[in-house]
Every structure is written in C-alpha cells, then in structure tokens.
Scaffold this active site. Structure first.
Site, PDB file in Angstrom:
ATOM      1  N   ALA A   1       3.767   2.430   7.448  1.00 56.45           N
ATOM      2  CA  ALA A   1       4.475   1.200   7.842  1.00 56.45           C
ATOM      3  C   ALA A   1       3.682   0.478   8.918  1.00 56.45           C
ATOM      4  O   ALA A   1       3.165   1.104   9.846  1.00 56.45           O
ATOM      5  CB  ALA A   1       5.870   1.540   8.353  1.00 56.45           C
TER       6      ALA A   1
ATOM      7  N   TYR B   1      -2.495  -6.262  17.155  1.00 59.03           N
ATOM      8  CA  TYR B   1      -2.714  -5.426  15.966  1.00 59.03           C
ATOM      9  C   TYR B   1      -3.958  -4.540  16.154  1.00 59.03           C
ATOM     10  O   TYR B   1      -3.936  -3.335  15.869  1.00 59.03           O
ATOM     11  CB  TYR B   1      -2.886  -6.352  14.763  1.00 59.03           C
ATOM     12  CG  TYR B   1      -2.987  -5.661  13.423  1.00 59.03           C
ATOM     13  CD1 TYR B   1      -1.853  -5.140  12.796  1.00 59.03           C
ATOM     14  CD2 TYR B   1      -4.222  -5.558  12.771  1.00 59.03           C
ATOM     15  CE1 TYR B   1      -1.962  -4.525  11.550  1.00 59.03           C
ATOM     16  CE2 TYR B   1      -4.323  -4.959  11.531  1.00 59.03           C
ATOM     17  CZ  TYR B   1      -3.192  -4.446  10.923  1.00 59.03           C
ATOM     18  OH  TYR B   1      -3.294  -3.836   9.691  1.00 59.03           O
TER      19      TYR B   1
ATOM     20  N   ILE C   1       0.832  -1.198   0.000  1.00 59.11           N
ATOM     21  CA  ILE C   1       0.000   0.000   0.000  1.00 59.11           C
ATOM     22  C   ILE C   1       0.873   1.257   0.000  1.00 59.11           C
ATOM     23  O   ILE C   1       0.589   2.224  -0.714  1.00 59.11           O
ATOM     24  CB  ILE C   1      -0.948  -0.020   1.225  1.00 59.11           C
ATOM     25  CG1 ILE C   1      -1.954  -1.170   1.084  1.00 59.11           C
ATOM     26  CG2 ILE C   1      -1.671   1.319   1.381  1.00 59.11           C
ATOM     27  CD1 ILE C   1      -2.820  -1.414   2.320  1.00 59.11           C
TER      28      ILE C   1
ATOM     29  N   ASP D   1      11.790   3.227   4.231  1.00 57.79           N
ATOM     30  CA  ASP D   1      11.553   1.830   4.600  1.00 57.79           C
ATOM     31  C   ASP D   1      12.748   1.326   5.402  1.00 57.79           C
ATOM     32  O   ASP D   1      13.763   2.019   5.530  1.00 57.79           O
ATOM     33  CB  ASP D   1      11.280   0.944   3.372  1.00 57.79           C
ATOM     34  CG  ASP D   1      10.261  -0.153   3.691  1.00 57.79           C
ATOM     35  OD1 ASP D   1      10.560  -1.006   4.561  1.00 57.79           O
ATOM     36  OD2 ASP D   1       9.167  -0.153   3.093  1.00 57.79           O
TER      37      ASP D   1
END
Ligand code: NAI
Length: 433
Positions: free
Chosen positions: A274, A338, A207, A226
């Site tokens: 991220a 999560y 994404i 990244d």
C-alpha cells in the site's frame, strides 16, 4: 494506458522511421516461455559447482548458437588479468544472445580486507550495468554476488528467477546471496507457496492486485488487505483468488494487532505494498501532504512490522517484502515526501534484515519499482509519461506483473539466503542509476 510507441516500433515502417531518427527501439518483452538453451561460461579459476543448479533451471545446454541465457561464473576473478577473461568469454557471444535473453554474471562480495579483490569484484558491477545499457533487444544483464561460493544451491531460486521470463523488467541489478543457512528447498517448484499464507496490503488494485494474483498462482492462501472504501473491490479480488479480504486502513494505530487477529495461523509472506503520493514541491507542501504520505508509506510499515514480529505473527521461514521506489533512490522533483518515505523503506529493510533473520527466521527485502503501467502512471501528463517510459535500458514501462514476479522470488521458500536486498524493477532506469 497502451504504449502506442512500443506498438508502432513493432511495425516495419515504425522500425524504419525510429531507426532513421535515432529514436529508442524498444523490443516487446517475452513474459511467457523461453525457447533456447543456456550457455555456461567461466572467467578466472572457479571452485563453484554450478552445473547441477543450472541443470535444474530447465534450460538445457544451448546447441543453437542463439542462447536464451548466458551465465558467466566470475567468482574466481581475483585480479585485473582475470578480468580480461570476462571480456574474452562474453565478447564472442554477446551478439548472439536471443531477443529478451538473459545474461547473469556471478561474482562474490568485494573483500574489504583485500583491495585488489575488492577492485576487480566491484569492476564486475560497472561491467554488468554498462552491458545492460548497451545490449538492447529486451535482453537483461544482472550480477549475483555469492557470499559462499561453496553453496551454489543458495542461489538456485535467484538464478531460476533471473534466467526466466519472470525477470523481464529487472536489469542492471546487483543481488547478494548470503550463505546457505536460510535457504530451504520447496517440495514443488511449480507451487512453492502451497500451504502458505500471504498478506498483501493495498491489494484491491494496481501492483498489489497483481502481487496477490501471482502469489495465489504459486499456491498461497492470500489475504487481500485494503482500505474500507475499497472493500468491495478487495472482496471481489479475494474471491477470484480463493482468498479472503481484510478491510483495514493500515495507518490505524493497532493495524498490526488486527492483522494478527485476522490471520490466526500466522503469516508466511507479508507484502507491504500500500502506498500513496501527494505531490507538491516542498515550498508549496502543506504539513498534511507530508504527514499522510509518511504515515501510509513508512510509519505504518514500521508499526505493523514491529507489532507482527513482536506477536510472533510472522511464521519462521517467513518473508517480508516492502515496496520502495526509484524515487526513494534517485529523488524526484515534487516528491520530497514520497522520496523520503521510500528511502525510509530502504533504511528499514537494510537494518531489520539481519536481526529479523537471526531472531525470527524471517527475511526482509524490498522491491523498488520504476515506471510501471498502472492507474497512477496513466494519470501522469503525456510528456513526463513518455520520458518515464523511455528513460530506461528496455525503453518501455514495466507491468504490475513484473513487480509481482520479483516479489514472488523474494517470497520463495528457497530464497532464504536473499536478505536485506533492495531490488529495482525498473528496466534499468536512468534515474538513480
Ligand atoms: P495504486 O494507487 O494503484 O494502489 C495502491 C493501493 O493501496 C490502493 O488499492 C489503495 O486503496 C491502497 N491503500 C492506500 N492507502 C492505504 C491504507 N492506508 N491502508 C490500506 N490500503 C491503502 O498504486 P500502485 O501504482 O499499484 O502502487 C503500489 C505500490 O508501488 C505503492 O507503494 C507505490 O508507491 C509503489 N510504486 C508504484 C510505482 C508505479 O509506477 N505505479 C512506482 C514506484 C513505486
């Protein structure tokens, strides 16, 4: 991974069989250009001068009887009788809305001091979400709440987005547009981010890579951030976009300071994309799985945001877009870590948004993706993957570009009146609906 069911239902035998068996009938979503015009309807007595804004969307008035977009101005709906006008306006036309067409209902925030007004404006939410679930054929239905009905201009970027193919996978959403204070109009609606710098975390792939591509396509100078292990991928992605790469693990304690040093002219668009998953049910989850997910998905977002705002490294008029998830709204078995981290993003956005706007002239919003076709979801076991794809009003998964386009709308220079919003890009997923 290709969605074979979607391809199959596009064939004549596929359509016949799935209809006979009562199975979902997804329509391929139009992400290119609309043909067809716009139908502007009203319910209640409205003071909103919407016509000039709608004229600028580029969708001419519909003269075919098959509108690509319908806008219902319901800002003047103040009692249950006026709600009947919502029915009267849309009932005769809903069937004729083109495949992949758009319905946008405009309302106002429910008035906490007037329970009659609050009731009927809240009613529009139930109406919108219900119509989204039944309308089918790739068509979407969203509600925009205008805080200041005198300033239709504040909603221009939002209407342009929700009435365009860019919002293909956004349905059943309620977006509040604040007063016009923060709204600015770009010189160029085609390249609204020209001259602006965007930094996207986790942008080497998935994404994030799509977000970087879309922002660059709208003129932004992009910094592809990244982890060092993905440096080659990040550099290749940055080269393709005429941007730069930054190899940095965002969990590093001084990541914010290092980002600020790498972007001396300041950041105009900061996208916290991220994220990682380390799924396990709570009873089986070691502390390390908990803390790694909370650290990447939430703590580092809090830390870097604080550091960048404190250093004045996010320019005035800037935009921060964080990435939540429907798992953070609905919860998901095996994802207590999560789900906690992504719900934390929602809390962060809602709390920081007004202060960041007042103190720094920066908006803070979140996208909450649903099932998006990426490497992450391709690894999900077949039956769960199929369920994820079909359990939404559009009966298919979204694409990374759908999240990217939503991010670009929130990042838009003219989206200054959109602040503190969490917008799901989930095709109106049944999860957490
Ligand atoms: P992905 O796993 O394909 O990409 C994530 C990127 O983030 C990778 O390039 C990775 O190297 C980078 N990254 C991970 N940890 C990092 C760190 N400590 N520092 C810097 N970069 C780091 O994931 P995907 O699917 O593209 O997801 C992007 C975001 O969207 C994530 O926040 C994810 O939680 C969220 N999301 C994704 C959904 C989906 O269906 N794919 C659904 C809901 C949310």
């Amino acid at each position: 991974m290709a969605d074979r069911y979607l391809s199959f239902t596009g064939t004549a035998p596929g359509r016949f069989l799935t209809r006979r068996l009562g199975l979902p009938q997804p329509a391929p979503l139009e992400r290119g250009a609309f043909s067809g015009g716009l139908l502007h309807l009203t319910a209640g007595k409205t003071d909103l001068d919407l016509a000039p804004v709608l004229a600028r969307t580029g969708l001419g008035p519909d003269d075919t009887g098959r509108p690509a977009a319908v806008v219902l101005d319901a800002t003047g709906v103040r009692d249950v009788d006026a709600l009947a006008e919502v029915h009267a306006a849309l009932h005769p036309v809903v069937r004729s809305v083109a495949t992949s067409g758009r319905v946008v209902v405009l309302g106002t925030p429910p008035d906490p001091a007037d329970h009659h007004h609050a009731a009927v404006q809240q009613a529009l939410e139930g109406f919108t979400r219900s119509l989204g679930k039944e309308i089918g054929r790739g068509r979407t239905v969203n509600l925009v709440r205008l805080a200041d009905a005198a300033h239709a201009d504040a909603a221009e970027s939002t209407l342009r987005f929700l009435l365009s193919p860019a919002s293909a996978y956004v349905s059943g959403q309620v977006v509040e547009v604040g007063d016009a204070g923060g709204a600015g109009t770009p010189d160029d609606w085609e390249l609204p981010l020209a001259g602006r710098t965007a930094l996207v975390t986790g942008a080497a792939r998935g994404i994030g890579a799509a977000v970087a591509r879309t922002l660059a396509g709208q003129g932004a100078q992009v910094v592809v951030l990244d982890v060092p292990q993905a440096e080659d991928e990040a550099r290749r992605a940055a080269e393709r976009l005429g941007g730069t790469a930054l190899a940095l693990d965002i969990t590093t304690g001084d990541a914010g300071e290092r980002i600020a040093a790498a972007v001396p002219g300041g950041i105009d668009v900061l996208v916290h994309n991220a994220g990682i998953t380390r799924d396990r049910r709570l009873a089986n989850m070691p502390a390390e799985r908990w803390s790694s997910v909370l650290d990447v998905n939430l703590a580092s977002v809090l830390r870097t945001t604080d550091a960048l705002l404190a250093a004045g490294a996010v320019n005035r008029g800037g935009r921060i877009v964080a990435t939540a998830s429907i798992a953070g709204l609905a919860g998901n078995a095996g994802q207590t870590n999560y789900g906690a981290s992504k719900a934390g993003i929602v809390g962060l956005v809602r709390s920081l948004a007004p202060r960041a706007l007042a103190g720094h002239g920066v908006t803070v919003n979140a996208v909450a993706p649903g099932f998006i076709e990426t490497r992450m979801t391709a690894a999900v076991p077949l039956f769960i993957r199929e369920a994820g794809r079909r359990m939404n009003s559009l009966a298919q998964g979204g694409l990374p570009v759908d999240v990217a386009e939503t991010t670009a709308w929130l990042a838009h220079p003219a989206s200054g009146a959109v602040n503190g919003q969490v917008v799901r890009v989930c095709g109106q997923s049944l999860l957490g609906a």
